[in-house]
Structure formats: C-alpha cells, structure tokens
Write a protein that holds these residues in place. Sequence first.
Motif, PDB file in Angstrom:
ATOM      1  N   ARG A 142       8.970 106.480  27.025  1.00 57.50           N
ATOM      2  CA  ARG A 142       9.884 105.338  26.966  1.00 57.50           C
ATOM      3  C   ARG A 142       9.451 104.366  25.883  1.00 57.50           C
ATOM      4  O   ARG A 142       8.284 104.274  25.518  1.00 57.50           O
ATOM      5  N   ILE A 143      10.439 103.655  25.392  1.00 60.99           N
ATOM      6  CA  ILE A 143      10.245 102.613  24.390  1.00 60.99           C
ATOM      7  C   ILE A 143      10.983 101.382  24.903  1.00 60.99           C
ATOM      8  O   ILE A 143      12.125 101.485  25.365  1.00 60.99           O
ATOM      9  N   GLY A 144      10.351 100.227  24.842  1.00 59.30           N
ATOM     10  CA  GLY A 144      11.050  99.039  25.315  1.00 59.30           C
ATOM     11  C   GLY A 144      10.286  97.765  25.034  1.00 59.30           C
ATOM     12  O   GLY A 144       9.229  97.761  24.398  1.00 59.30           O
ATOM     13  N   LYS A 145      10.848  96.679  25.529  1.00 59.74           N
ATOM     14  CA  LYS A 145      10.260  95.341  25.396  1.00 59.74           C
ATOM     15  C   LYS A 145       9.910  94.871  26.807  1.00 59.74           C
ATOM     16  O   LYS A 145      10.693  94.213  27.483  1.00 59.74           O
ATOM     17  N   PRO A 146       8.710  95.212  27.321  1.00 60.73           N
ATOM     18  CA  PRO A 146       8.441  95.044  28.742  1.00 60.73           C
ATOM     19  C   PRO A 146       7.680  93.783  29.137  1.00 60.73           C
ATOM     20  O   PRO A 146       7.509  93.516  30.321  1.00 60.73           O
ATOM     21  N   ASN A 149       7.543  86.654  28.945  1.00 55.41           N
ATOM     22  CA  ASN A 149       6.872  85.387  28.665  1.00 55.41           C
ATOM     23  C   ASN A 149       7.195  84.420  29.803  1.00 55.41           C
ATOM     24  O   ASN A 149       8.342  84.011  29.963  1.00 55.41           O
ATOM     25  N   PRO A 150       6.216  84.047  30.620  1.00 55.49           N
ATOM     26  CA  PRO A 150       6.516  83.176  31.765  1.00 55.49           C
ATOM     27  C   PRO A 150       7.004  81.790  31.359  1.00 55.49           C
ATOM     28  O   PRO A 150       7.646  81.105  32.152  1.00 55.49           O
ATOM     29  N   LYS A 151       6.722  81.386  30.129  1.00 57.84           N
ATOM     30  CA  LYS A 151       7.187  80.064  29.678  1.00 57.84           C
ATOM     31  C   LYS A 151       8.692  80.038  29.455  1.00 57.84           C
ATOM     32  O   LYS A 151       9.340  79.019  29.687  1.00 57.84           O
ATOM     33  N   THR A 152       9.236  81.145  28.995  1.00 59.68           N
ATOM     34  CA  THR A 152      10.660  81.196  28.654  1.00 59.68           C
ATOM     35  C   THR A 152      11.467  82.083  29.588  1.00 59.68           C
ATOM     36  O   THR A 152      12.700  82.044  29.551  1.00 59.68           O
ATOM     37  N   GLN A 153      10.785  82.911  30.394  1.00 60.85           N
ATOM     38  CA  GLN A 153      11.430  83.906  31.250  1.00 60.85           C
ATOM     39  C   GLN A 153      12.255  84.892  30.426  1.00 60.85           C
ATOM     40  O   GLN A 153      13.252  85.445  30.897  1.00 60.85           O
ATOM     41  N   ARG A 154      11.827  85.099  29.187  1.00 59.46           N
ATOM     42  CA  ARG A 154      12.433  86.100  28.312  1.00 59.46           C
ATOM     43  C   ARG A 154      11.337  87.053  27.837  1.00 59.46           C
ATOM     44  O   ARG A 154      10.149  86.703  27.826  1.00 59.46           O
ATOM     45  N   PHE A 155      11.750  88.232  27.420  1.00 58.79           N
ATOM     46  CA  PHE A 155      10.778  89.215  26.961  1.00 58.79           C
ATOM     47  C   PHE A 155      10.333  88.907  25.531  1.00 58.79           C
ATOM     48  O   PHE A 155      11.136  88.477  24.699  1.00 58.79           O
ATOM     49  N   PHE A 156       9.042  89.116  25.283  1.00 61.14           N
ATOM     50  CA  PHE A 156       8.544  88.967  23.919  1.00 61.14           C
ATOM     51  C   PHE A 156       9.249  89.991  23.036  1.00 61.14           C
ATOM     52  O   PHE A 156       9.064  91.201  23.206  1.00 61.14           O
ATOM     53  N   GLU A 157      10.013  89.522  22.078  1.00 63.68           N
ATOM     54  CA  GLU A 157      10.759  90.436  21.215  1.00 63.68           C
ATOM     55  C   GLU A 157       9.850  91.169  20.237  1.00 63.68           C
ATOM     56  O   GLU A 157      10.210  92.235  19.730  1.00 63.68           O
ATOM     57  N   ASN A 158       8.673  90.611  19.970  1.00 64.02           N
ATOM     58  CA  ASN A 158       7.788  91.218  18.977  1.00 64.02           C
ATOM     59  C   ASN A 158       6.748  92.142  19.580  1.00 64.02           C
ATOM     60  O   ASN A 158       5.870  92.627  18.867  1.00 64.02           O
ATOM     61  N   LEU A 159       6.820  92.417  20.890  1.00 63.25           N
ATOM     62  CA  LEU A 159       5.939  93.420  21.492  1.00 63.25           C
ATOM     63  C   LEU A 159       6.783  94.598  21.959  1.00 63.25           C
ATOM     64  O   LEU A 159       7.711  94.436  22.758  1.00 63.25           O
ATOM     65  N   THR A 160       6.458  95.776  21.446  1.00 60.79           N
ATOM     66  CA  THR A 160       7.139  97.009  21.830  1.00 60.79           C
ATOM     67  C   THR A 160       6.172  97.903  22.572  1.00 60.79           C
ATOM     68  O   THR A 160       5.051  98.132  22.123  1.00 60.79           O
ATOM     69  N   ARG A 161       6.605  98.398  23.724  1.00 61.78           N
ATOM     70  CA  ARG A 161       5.815  99.365  24.485  1.00 61.78           C
ATOM     71  C   ARG A 161       6.283 100.773  24.116  1.00 61.78           C
ATOM     72  O   ARG A 161       7.483 101.077  24.140  1.00 61.78           O
ATOM     73  N   LEU A 162       5.325 101.624  23.806  1.00 61.40           N
ATOM     74  CA  LEU A 162       5.588 103.056  23.615  1.00 61.40           C
ATOM     75  C   LEU A 162       4.733 103.812  24.612  1.00 61.40           C
ATOM     76  O   LEU A 162       3.507 103.790  24.516  1.00 61.40           O
TER      77      LEU A 162
END
Length: 201
Positions: A142-146, A149-162
């Motif tokens: 899988r590839i994704g943005k997992p 960020n607890p400060k924004t409740q949004r996923f870090f766009e610049n970290l990709t999980r492979l």
Amino acid sequence: MPVASQAREAGYEAYVENLTWRIQGLRFATLHIVGSDDNAKEDMAEHQARQAAAIAWMRKAFATAKAEDSPGLVLISHANPDFENRWTRSYAQRYARSVRGADAPKTPEPTPYDPFLDALIEQMQAYSRPVLYVHGDTHIFRIGKPLLNPKTQRFFENLTRLETYGWPDSGWVRVAVNPANPHLFEIHPEMLPSNSANHRG
C-alpha cells in the motif's frame, strides 16, 4: 558509498541496525523497529532501550537532512508502526468499513509504537520536504498518507507510507527520485509474471 552506524556512537554500541547514508544528496536512514509489538511483550526493557535509540537516530536523520539541504528523507523500518491507531474516530471508522462487518474501537488502545509516533509527528511538524517511510510487517502492499497531525487533524501531505509486498504476494517496488516532481518520490509496484494471479503454472 559511506555508511554511518549509530553503533559507533557512545552509548549506542548495540544498535548496529541503525544506519544512514546519502545518495546524490538524498538522505536515507534505517530504524531498528520490529513488528508486531516491537518485542514489548517479550522484553519491555529491551524494547524501551532500542526504541529510545531508534528515536534518537531518527531525530538525527531529520537534523542531518536539514543541515545538508537534502531534497527529502527516506526512513526504513521493519515494523508497521500503527499509524491508523492515531487517526480520529471518523477516519478510523471509514478505514474499518473497508472490511465488511468491522468497526473501529471508540477509544484507541495504547501501542508500543506510541513514543516513536510522537517523536515522528514532532519532527514532521518542523519539516516541510518530502519524507518516504518504507516498512513491511503486515504484508499488504500500500501507498498512502497515514500520519495524522494532531494540531490540524489533517494528514501530513509530505509523508508517504510505502508498505512493501509480503507473503503470500511476492513482488517488488521501484522508487524513482525525481527532483522535478514536488512529491520527489515516484513509486512503481512490480510483480513477477510467475507470481501473477493470472499465472497458470
């Protein structure tokens, strides 16, 4: 290619698996974090000491990437560090619904990876360039943005999980580094014809 080892640093002599190197300006680091509970159930003291070493090594990797103006950072571990356990319940419920009949727990249980994820989040909050986190462990490509960020409740766009292939699916993943691409990493799954679902033997 020069490879630096944390084992050469005072106090970290046992941690030969924590390595770092640089290829054409891009910084890589391995982190000795293992699945499926990082040995916490078997030997809590060993787990805590090794995790502390891995966290220190990760922080140094981020600092080094910044200092040498690396275009990004690649982190590699065996363990899936349970990114989803930090998701909001809304996100977690949507994730669980991908398996019919499953449901996300109302309150996530602590995991042995929590201190590591806390440290990774802290580093990501101060790092704007692309990060590729490569792991195995749960055997699902899988590839994704997992990482949330607890400060924004949004996923870090610049970290990709492979997550790489694992048994019973045998394949490999080709990652190209393209400085012209703002995401930097271009990921291409590859399957051997003999392991294809359509292969008839």
